[in-house]
Structure formats: C-alpha cells, structure tokens
Design a protein around this motif. Structure first.
Motif, short mmCIF file in Angstrom:
data_model
loop_
_atom_site.label_atom_id
_atom_site.label_comp_id
_atom_site.label_asym_id
_atom_site.label_seq_id
_atom_site.Cartn_x
_atom_site.Cartn_y
_atom_site.Cartn_z
N TYR A 9 0.85 -1.20 0.00
CA TYR A 9 0.00 0.00 0.00
C TYR A 9 0.87 1.24 0.00
CZ TYR A 9 1.19 -0.03 4.96
OH TYR A 9 1.89 -0.04 6.14
N THR A 10 0.32 2.35 -0.49
CA THR A 10 1.01 3.63 -0.46
C THR A 10 1.02 4.15 0.97
OG1 THR A 10 0.25 4.11 -2.68
CG2 THR A 10 1.06 5.98 -1.40
N GLN A 11 2.22 4.31 1.53
CA GLN A 11 2.34 4.80 2.92
C GLN A 11 2.43 6.33 2.94
OE1 GLN A 11 5.96 3.68 5.01
NE2 GLN A 11 4.85 3.62 6.95
N GLY A 12 2.84 6.93 1.83
CA GLY A 12 2.97 8.37 1.74
C GLY A 12 3.85 8.70 0.56
N PRO A 13 4.10 9.96 0.24
CA PRO A 13 3.43 11.14 0.79
C PRO A 13 2.05 11.28 0.16
CG PRO A 13 5.08 11.79 -0.84
CD PRO A 13 5.15 10.30 -0.73
N GLY A 48 -5.14 1.20 5.93
CA GLY A 48 -5.99 0.45 6.86
C GLY A 48 -6.56 -0.80 6.20
N VAL A 49 -7.07 -0.64 4.99
CA VAL A 49 -7.65 -1.78 4.27
C VAL A 49 -6.58 -2.82 3.97
CG1 VAL A 49 -8.69 -2.48 2.07
CG2 VAL A 49 -9.61 -0.53 3.32
N ALA A 50 -5.43 -2.36 3.48
CA ALA A 50 -4.35 -3.28 3.10
C ALA A 50 -3.86 -4.09 4.31
CB ALA A 50 -3.19 -2.50 2.48
N VAL A 51 -3.63 -3.39 5.41
CA VAL A 51 -3.06 -4.08 6.58
C VAL A 51 -4.10 -5.00 7.22
CG1 VAL A 51 -2.01 -3.74 8.85
CG2 VAL A 51 -1.30 -2.32 6.93
N ALA A 52 -5.37 -4.58 7.22
CA ALA A 52 -6.44 -5.43 7.77
C ALA A 52 -6.59 -6.69 6.92
CB ALA A 52 -7.75 -4.66 7.82
N LEU A 53 -6.53 -6.51 5.61
CA LEU A 53 -6.67 -7.64 4.69
C LEU A 53 -5.51 -8.61 4.89
CD1 LEU A 53 -8.59 -8.45 2.43
CD2 LEU A 53 -7.13 -7.21 0.83
N ALA A 54 -4.30 -8.06 4.98
CA ALA A 54 -3.12 -8.90 5.18
C ALA A 54 -3.25 -9.69 6.49
CB ALA A 54 -1.87 -8.04 5.18
N ALA A 55 -3.69 -9.01 7.54
CA ALA A 55 -3.82 -9.68 8.84
C ALA A 55 -4.86 -10.79 8.76
CB ALA A 55 -4.20 -8.66 9.92
N ALA A 56 -6.00 -10.51 8.08
CA ALA A 56 -7.06 -11.50 7.97
C ALA A 56 -6.59 -12.72 7.18
CB ALA A 56 -8.28 -10.88 7.30
N LEU A 57 -5.73 -12.48 6.20
CA LEU A 57 -5.24 -13.58 5.36
C LEU A 57 -4.03 -14.28 5.97
CD1 LEU A 57 -5.39 -11.77 1.86
CD2 LEU A 57 -6.89 -13.61 2.66
N GLY A 58 -3.48 -13.68 7.02
CA GLY A 58 -2.27 -14.23 7.63
C GLY A 58 -1.05 -14.01 6.74
N HIS A 118 5.61 -6.25 7.06
CA HIS A 118 5.12 -6.31 8.44
C HIS A 118 4.18 -7.50 8.57
CE1 HIS A 118 6.20 -2.02 9.47
NE2 HIS A 118 6.42 -2.08 8.17
N THR A 119 4.19 -8.11 9.74
CA THR A 119 3.27 -9.22 9.95
C THR A 119 2.46 -9.02 11.23
OG1 THR A 119 5.11 -10.36 11.00
CG2 THR A 119 4.60 -11.00 8.74
N ASP A 120 2.68 -7.89 11.92
CA ASP A 120 2.04 -7.72 13.23
C ASP A 120 0.76 -6.87 13.17
OD1 ASP A 120 3.12 -5.31 12.61
OD2 ASP A 120 4.28 -5.06 14.46
N GLY A 121 0.29 -6.56 11.97
CA GLY A 121 -0.95 -5.79 11.86
C GLY A 121 -0.79 -4.31 12.17
N SER A 122 0.45 -3.86 12.35
CA SER A 122 0.66 -2.44 12.65
C SER A 122 0.92 -1.66 11.37
CB SER A 122 1.86 -2.27 13.58
OG SER A 122 3.05 -2.53 12.87
N PHE A 123 0.60 -0.39 11.37
CA PHE A 123 0.96 0.45 10.23
C PHE A 123 0.99 1.91 10.64
CE2 PHE A 123 -3.63 0.49 10.08
CZ PHE A 123 -3.96 1.78 9.68
N ALA A 124 1.72 2.70 9.86
CA ALA A 124 1.75 4.15 10.07
C ALA A 124 1.77 4.79 8.70
CB ALA A 124 3.00 4.53 10.86
N ILE A 125 1.09 5.89 8.54
CA ILE A 125 1.15 6.60 7.27
C ILE A 125 2.20 7.71 7.38
CG2 ILE A 125 -1.20 6.09 6.50
CD1 ILE A 125 -1.71 9.12 7.56
N ARG A 126 2.69 8.19 6.23
CA ARG A 126 3.69 9.27 6.23
C ARG A 126 3.28 10.31 5.19
NH1 ARG A 126 9.33 5.85 6.60
NH2 ARG A 126 10.11 7.78 7.49
#
Ligand code: KG4
Ligand code: ZN
Length: 345
Positions: free
Chosen positions: A84-88, A99-109, A329-337
């Motif tokens: 996913y695009t983290q920024g700018p 949010g969608v990308a990281v949630a999807l990744a977490a749901a899919l493992g 990342h595999t821990d479901g965390s993310f930050a935008i920039r």
C-alpha cells in the motif's frame, strides 16, 4: 509470489495484482488492475477536497479489489503479500488504503508492505513492454513533486535536483485555473495550447541558467497571472490558447534543459520520465528530440500509468521483494507518512 497493491494517496483509488516470476528472474507481471478517478467529484470545487477524497476511497476500494481478482481469475487466498502507499499524500486518504491493506493482510495471515508513492511513479516504466535497465536518470514530474534523480537500482535513489517552490504539475494546474480551465488543469491546458502560438507571449524560464538541475515555477505562475490581468475580463479564445501554449512551452523548456543537464552531470545514457506531467505530449516530443541528439534512450510509462494507479504500487513492492529489499510487516501495525522524502527511502 503475488502482490496485491493499493494506491489512495490523493484523488485516485487504484488496486492491482502483480506476480513475481519464480527463480528471481524477469520483470514482475501485471495480472489485473482497476482504477477509480475522483476528478469528476472534485471538479465542482476546483481542486481536491481531502475529506471527500477519503470517503470516496472507502466506497471504492473493496469493489475495485473484487474487480481485480475477477480479472485475474484468482481469489484472496492466492495473494501472498499486500502492498500500500504509505505516503506522501493526504493523511485521511492514505489511512484508507493503508488500513484496508493491513487489515486484509492480517485476515489472510500474510505480510503487508508499505511503499513510497514516488517510488511507485519512478518504477512505473517497468510495467511497459520495454522496461528500462539500471542505472538511469529519472525525471519525476507530478502534481506535488518535480525532481531529477539518479537511480542505480531499486531503493538506490540520489536526488540531483528538485523544485524550490511549485511543482511542474502545480504550475500547469495553477496557470490553467487562471485561464478559467477546469481541475486538473494540466491536460486541459495542453489541449487548449494545441490551438495557440507559444511565441505570442514572453514568459520567464526560472533558473534556466542556474547551471544546476533545480527548478522554480512560482514566478512563472505570477507571470501568467500578470498576462491574464492584462488581457482583461473577456480575452479572445485565440489569446487564451496562445497564453496556454506559451505557458506549456516555458514549463517544458525548463524540464528538458534540466534533464539534459542531469544526464550530462551523471554521464548516464538513459532517462526515465514518470508522474502525471509525463503524459504531456509536448514534453515527450521535446525530450525525444533532445535525447536523440545525445544518443540517450528515454523511457515513459504507458500513458494511463503516468497518473496515480495501483499497478505502480504493486510493481514497486514486487521489485523490492524480488531483490530481497522488502521489509514486510506481519504484526498488523501500520503508520502513514503524509510528508516523506524519497531520498530517505
Ligand atoms: O502523478 P499525478 O497523477 O499525481 C500526483 O502524484 O501528484 O500527477 C498529476 C499532475 C497534475 O498536476 C496534472 O495536471 C498533471 O499531472 N498532468 C498533466 C497532463 N496530464 C496530467 N500535465 C500536463 N499535461 C498533461 N497531459
Ligand atoms: Zn502521483
């Protein structure tokens, strides 16, 4: 490995699926892509309204994802990584894609991978039938950025020069607005310019002779404003077309001259053009001519991939993955920039 990529940094929602070939050989392949542009929605306001952009990304992102999977004949289970695009970009808009990308990744493992938007633009010519080879000079010309870069490999970017004020796309858009053209002004101004004579107005070429690959476009916008004021309340269609042509010629001349300077400084014989302004026909024509004289190969992304899209994000992730540069990342965390310098990648 298959990478699903999301772009939502501004006014386009883009989703794409790219496959990394086995054995680490060859350029990753685009399996499917879908895009929704919000231009029509923002046009009434003369520019992007961030809150409306965020809400529209939310509406579009899942239907676009389904469309991409249907196109490629695959399901979410076939996805190995989500980029996913983290920024700018706009904070709220970035949050939707991230949010969608990281949630999807977490749901899919599966792991997720943040990508710099400009790296996506920079590597978008790898989606063309004739991808470039490293090293090359990149001219990155979008709505928010104007930079010349030395690119030695994926992730190895050295900024040679950049704008000290407005970006080239901004110069197109602001001048277009002064000429009464709709948002985004670049393509509209280019169209009007076809009817015009660039010699009818004398406009400045800021920093043209600075001897460095840097840019400044704020003065040009002021000069266009002065001319618009001189033309009065009811300029003729020909006068507007002439001013559009003169504006485009000024921007293009500076971009071409500075690109040649960067090629000379680095001694490289390959130029890659990326970002929305890379779609400009006059820029392509003049770069082609200048590069032909110097035996420089010039690469452009496909026209529809010049502006924001999901394919460039999935491709940048795939190229990083292929080279082992990706830090997923595999821990479901993310930050935008929202503000993020490409030199810091
Ligand atoms: O790369 P992009 O889609 O978005 C950013 O990341 O900023 O670039 C959008 C910019 C806008 O300023 C738009 O007016 C400009 O690219 N643009 C053009 C053309 N097509 C898009 N400028 C000049 N001529 C064009 N044909
Ligand atoms: Zn962009």
């Amino acid at each position: 490995m298959r990478v699903l990529g999301f772009e939502s940094s501004c006014d386009e929602t883009g989703v794409a699926l790219v496959e990394v070939p086995g054995g680490g050989q060859g350029v990753p392949k685009l399996l499917g892509e879908a895009l929704h542009s919000q231009i029509a929605m923002h046009q009434a306001y003369g520019g992007v309204v961030p809150e409306l952009a965020s809400r529209d990304h939310i509406r579009r992102v899942l239907p676009l994802t389904r469309e991409v999977l249907a196109q490629s004949g695959l399901t979410l289970e076939d996805v190995d990584m989500v980029a996913y695009t983290q920024g700018p970009g706009l904070a709220g808009a970035l949050l939707v894609g991230a949010g969608v990308a990281v949630a999807l990744a977490a749901a899919l493992g599966k792991p997720s991978l943040p990508i710099h938007h400009l790296e996506g633009h920079l590597l978008s010519p790898f989606l063309s039938a004739d991808p470039p080879e490293f090293p090359f000079v990149a001219l990155l010309v979008s709505g928010g950025h104007t930079q010349l870069m030395r690119v030695d490999d994926v992730g190895q970017y050295e900024i040679l020069g950049e704008t000290i004020d407005d970006a080239a796309g901004e110069a197109f858009d602001k001048s277009a607005k002064l000429l009464g053209l709709p948002y985004p002004g670049g393509p509209h101004l280019a169209k009007l310019a076809q009817q015009g004579d660039a010699r009818a107005f004398e406009l400045p070429r800021p920093l043209l002779h600075s001897g460095k690959p840097d840019f400044s476009f704020a003065g040009l916008k002021t000069a266009v404003l002065t001319q618009v004021k001189k033309l009065g309340a009811a300029p003729s269609e020909q006068q507007r077309a002439d001013l559009a042509a003169a504006t485009q010629a000024a921007i293009v001349e500076v971009l071409v001259k500075k690109s040649m300077l960067a090629l000379k400084e680095t001694g490289l014989k390959r130029l890659v053009v990326a970002g929305g302004v890379g779609a400009n026909a006059l820029l392509r024509e003049q770069l082609n001519a200048a590069c032909a004289k110097r035996a420089v190969r010039v690469h452009y992304p496909e026209l529809q991939l010049c502006t924001d899209n999901g394919a460039m994000i999935a491709m940048a992730a795939a190229l990083r993955l292929q080279r082992g540069f990706a830090r997923p990342h595999t821990d479901g965390s993310f930050a935008i920039r929202p503000r993020w310098d490409l030199g810091a990648v």
